[in-house]
Enzyme design. Structure first.
Site, PDB file in Angstrom:
ATOM      1  N   SER A 124      -9.281   5.626  11.305  1.00 48.80           N
ATOM      2  CA  SER A 124      -8.030   6.244  11.190  1.00 48.80           C
ATOM      3  C   SER A 124      -7.286   6.789  12.207  1.00 48.80           C
ATOM      4  O   SER A 124      -8.187   5.750  13.541  1.00 48.80           O
ATOM      5  CB  SER A 124      -7.855   7.066  10.293  1.00 48.80           C
ATOM      6  OG  SER A 124      -6.398   7.498   9.758  1.00 48.80           O
TER       7      SER A 124
ATOM      8  N   HIS B 197      -5.341   1.442   7.570  1.00 47.66           N
ATOM      9  CA  HIS B 197      -4.600   1.717   6.250  1.00 47.66           C
ATOM     10  C   HIS B 197      -3.949   0.400   6.253  1.00 47.66           C
ATOM     11  O   HIS B 197      -2.525   0.613   5.372  1.00 47.66           O
ATOM     12  CB  HIS B 197      -4.351   3.055   5.958  1.00 47.66           C
ATOM     13  CG  HIS B 197      -5.394   3.832   6.859  1.00 47.66           C
ATOM     14  ND1 HIS B 197      -6.792   3.985   5.825  1.00 47.66           N
ATOM     15  CD2 HIS B 197      -5.332   5.466   7.377  1.00 47.66           C
ATOM     16  CE1 HIS B 197      -7.068   4.968   6.780  1.00 47.66           C
ATOM     17  NE2 HIS B 197      -6.446   5.357   7.547  1.00 47.66           N
TER      18      HIS B 197
END
Length: 246
Positions: free
Chosen positions: A134, A170
């Site tokens: 991330s 994501h």
């Protein structure tokens, strides 16, 4: 022992819930270790938790995950001060640097205050494998979509830029990310963007994308390019990494 050329594994994964421990390092973290070429001794991996404010509970979980995996883990904390006397020496002594997710905007600001942006570039050029999830993926690129500023996603365009692309993380689990990445590529805010579903990683040798890999079945990677005033998305099928036994 270091990778034969500058190597980054940018991911939307790498962690899973353990049976006896809260967190285990999943196949993507093990793949980063494989990319380093280390053999004949325990892999050395640095955990960097800047993006979650060096939260001590997660440092403890990462330490436990490393013990289970058979890695020697060194945490790098920058709050309230660097926990290591020679930060650059410690980073350069690793096989892998793994960067936790959280706020990429805060990570970039704190790294720059401490000169860690320059240290990471030297480590990358020296063959230390840079990886993370991330925010720990976004940081290596030109920028991408982030929730660093609040629940409404916004662009970040001043990341480290080791890789000359945008990055979308994501991609399948946060419904706002795909349309924002498309808009940012279409209007030229971001260059061509490389994006990952949860569980997927992108392997770069130098600045070239050489492979997509996944620890979860059915997941994808994506290239988003600009054609005229619109964004065009191409799916890249990742290679499945072997599942871990523990």
């Amino acid at each position: 022992m270091t990778a034969p050329e500058p190597t980054i594994l940018a991911t939307s994964g790498g962690l899973r819930v353990g049976g006896r421990t809260r967190v285990l390092f999943d196949a993507l973290v093990h793949h980063a270790v494989d990319l380093s070429g280390v053999h004949g001794r325990r892999p050395r991996i640095m955990y960097v938790g800047t993006a979650i404010g060096d939260a001590e509970h997660f440092t403890a979980r990462a330490t436990e995950a490393a013990r289970v995996a058979g890695f020697d883990l060194t945490p790098l904390h920058l709050f309230p001060m660097p926990n290591l006397e020679d930060v650059e020496g410690a980073v350069l002594d690793q096989d892998v640097v793994w960067v936790m997710g959280g706020s990429v905007a805060n990570l970039l600001a704190v790294w720059r205050v401490h000169g860690l942006d320059r240290v990471m570039r030297r480590a990358w050029q020296a063959g230390v494998v840079l990886t993370g999830v991330s925010a720990g993926s976004l940081c290596w690129f030109q920028g991408g979509a982030t929730d660093s500023f609040g629940p409404e996603l916004r662009p970040v365009t001043d990341a480290l830029g080791f890789l000359p692309y945008g990055n979308g993380v994501h991609y399948d689990s946060d419904e706002g990310r795909r349309p924002l990445i498309h808009r940012l590529v279409a209007d030229g805010t971001l260059p061509t963007a490389h994006c990952t579903d949860d569980g997927v990683g992108l392997v770069y040798r130098g600045t070239e994308l050489v492979e997509a890999v996944t620890e979860l079945p059915g997941k994808g990677a994506y290239l988003v390019t600009r054609e005229g005033d619109r964004a065009v998305e191409q799916r890249v099928e990742p290679r499945s990494l072997p599942p871990l036994s523990h």
